[in-house]
Design a protein around this motif. Structure first.
Motif, PDB file in Angstrom:
ATOM      1  N   VAL A 195      12.400 -19.163  76.458  1.00 23.60           N
ATOM      2  CA  VAL A 195      12.932 -20.100  75.473  1.00 23.60           C
ATOM      3  C   VAL A 195      12.855 -21.518  76.046  1.00 23.60           C
ATOM      4  N   ALA A 196      12.886 -22.489  75.133  1.00 20.49           N
ATOM      5  CA  ALA A 196      12.853 -23.884  75.572  1.00 20.49           C
ATOM      6  C   ALA A 196      14.244 -24.363  75.965  1.00 20.49           C
ATOM      7  N   ARG A 197      15.249 -23.926  75.176  1.00 20.17           N
ATOM      8  CA  ARG A 197      16.628 -24.342  75.467  1.00 20.17           C
ATOM      9  C   ARG A 197      17.595 -23.489  74.655  1.00 20.17           C
ATOM     10  N   PHE A 198      18.876 -23.644  74.975  1.00 24.57           N
ATOM     11  CA  PHE A 198      19.962 -22.974  74.258  1.00 24.57           C
ATOM     12  C   PHE A 198      20.987 -24.007  73.810  1.00 24.57           C
ATOM     13  N   ASP A 199      21.583 -23.770  72.659  1.00 22.64           N
ATOM     14  CA  ASP A 199      22.821 -24.442  72.274  1.00 22.64           C
ATOM     15  C   ASP A 199      23.914 -23.389  72.361  1.00 22.64           C
ATOM     16  N   ILE A 200      25.006 -23.743  73.006  1.00 23.97           N
ATOM     17  CA  ILE A 200      26.101 -22.792  73.213  1.00 23.97           C
ATOM     18  C   ILE A 200      27.385 -23.426  72.706  1.00 23.97           C
ATOM     19  N   LEU A 201      28.065 -22.724  71.834  1.00 26.96           N
ATOM     20  CA  LEU A 201      29.357 -23.168  71.321  1.00 26.96           C
ATOM     21  C   LEU A 201      30.374 -22.076  71.623  1.00 26.96           C
ATOM     22  N   VAL A 202      31.460 -22.442  72.278  1.00 23.02           N
ATOM     23  CA  VAL A 202      32.550 -21.494  72.518  1.00 23.02           C
ATOM     24  C   VAL A 202      33.806 -22.039  71.858  1.00 23.02           C
ATOM     25  N   GLU A 203      34.629 -21.124  71.362  1.00 22.21           N
ATOM     26  CA  GLU A 203      35.863 -21.538  70.695  1.00 22.21           C
ATOM     27  C   GLU A 203      36.856 -20.396  70.710  1.00 22.21           C
ATOM     28  N   TRP A 204      38.111 -20.761  70.523  1.00 18.20           N
ATOM     29  CA  TRP A 204      39.140 -19.748  70.356  1.00 18.20           C
ATOM     30  C   TRP A 204      39.078 -19.304  68.900  1.00 18.20           C
ATOM     31  N   THR A 205      38.733 -18.055  68.661  1.00 13.89           N
ATOM     32  CA  THR A 205      38.617 -17.562  67.286  1.00 13.89           C
ATOM     33  C   THR A 205      39.968 -17.147  66.739  1.00 13.89           C
ATOM     34  N   ARG A 206      40.892 -16.842  67.622  1.00 16.35           N
ATOM     35  CA  ARG A 206      42.300 -16.597  67.310  1.00 16.35           C
ATOM     36  C   ARG A 206      43.035 -16.468  68.637  1.00 16.35           C
ATOM     37  N   SER A 207      44.316 -16.234  68.594  1.00 17.41           N
ATOM     38  CA  SER A 207      45.098 -16.145  69.827  1.00 17.41           C
ATOM     39  C   SER A 207      44.525 -15.061  70.750  1.00 17.41           C
ATOM     40  N   SER A 208      44.305 -15.433  71.998  1.00 15.04           N
ATOM     41  CA  SER A 208      43.797 -14.524  73.030  1.00 15.04           C
ATOM     42  C   SER A 208      42.435 -13.934  72.708  1.00 15.04           C
ATOM     43  N   GLN A 209      41.610 -14.667  71.974  1.00 12.09           N
ATOM     44  CA  GLN A 209      40.282 -14.165  71.635  1.00 12.09           C
ATOM     45  C   GLN A 209      39.274 -15.303  71.677  1.00 12.09           C
TER      46      GLN A 209
END
Length: 158
Positions: free
Chosen positions: A117-131
């Motif tokens: 692959v040339a590159r990645f976009d990565i998004l992380v987030e809290w989807t709910r409490s403790s997850q």
């Protein structure tokens, strides 16, 4: 030849193999039934994220055992997997999100280094409490993209 596909089972938070439907008849496996293959990039991403990479020398092992995990046959210069497992007892903070994003980027870097692959976009987030959830978009060299989301991949981060 394609690799065996790993299909993400979101309900159980794990990857698994499945039989190729074209090798089954009326729901019963026929002689010569094969595992589903293809989706090599998706499978590589799943293995990279959900295999436990060996902890770095300065990592704190969350369960206090000192077990750095990892795979016994890892090449020390090119370990397989991610260090996301180190977040199992982390608090739900912006710092934990940052560490998760760093661990995901580290785990996927080999796909960039190998020219997959040339590159990645990565998004992380809290989807709910403790997850913790993540979205990974891979930009292939031919201009196409592959997007994968894990909304409940890491539970119990409190």
């Amino acid at each position: 030849m394609s690799d065996t596909s790993i299909i993400w089972d979101a309900a159980n938070g794990r990857g698994d193999w499945v039989l190729n439907p074209s090798t089954m008849l009326a729901g019963a496996m026929q002689p010569g039934g094969l595992l589903l293959s293809g989706g090599d990039l998706e499978t590589a991403v799943l293995i990279s994220l959900f295999t436990d990479r060996i902890a770095a020398q300065d990592d704190v092992i969350p369960d206090g055992t000192g077990d750095p995990r990892g795979w016994w046959a890892d090449d020390p210069l090119h370990p397989v997997g991610s260090r996301l497992w180190l977040l199992s007892r982390a608090k739900q903070t912006p710092e934990t999100l940052s560490r998760a994003q760093d661990y995901i980027a580290e785990a996927l870097q080999w796909l960039i280094d190998d020219g997959v692959v040339a590159r990645f976009d990565i998004l992380v987030e809290w989807t709910r409490s403790s997850q913790l959830g993540a979205q990974v978009v891979a930009y292939k060299k031919d201009g196409t993209t592959m997007s994968t989301s894990f909304q409940s991949a890491w539970k119990g981060i409190a």
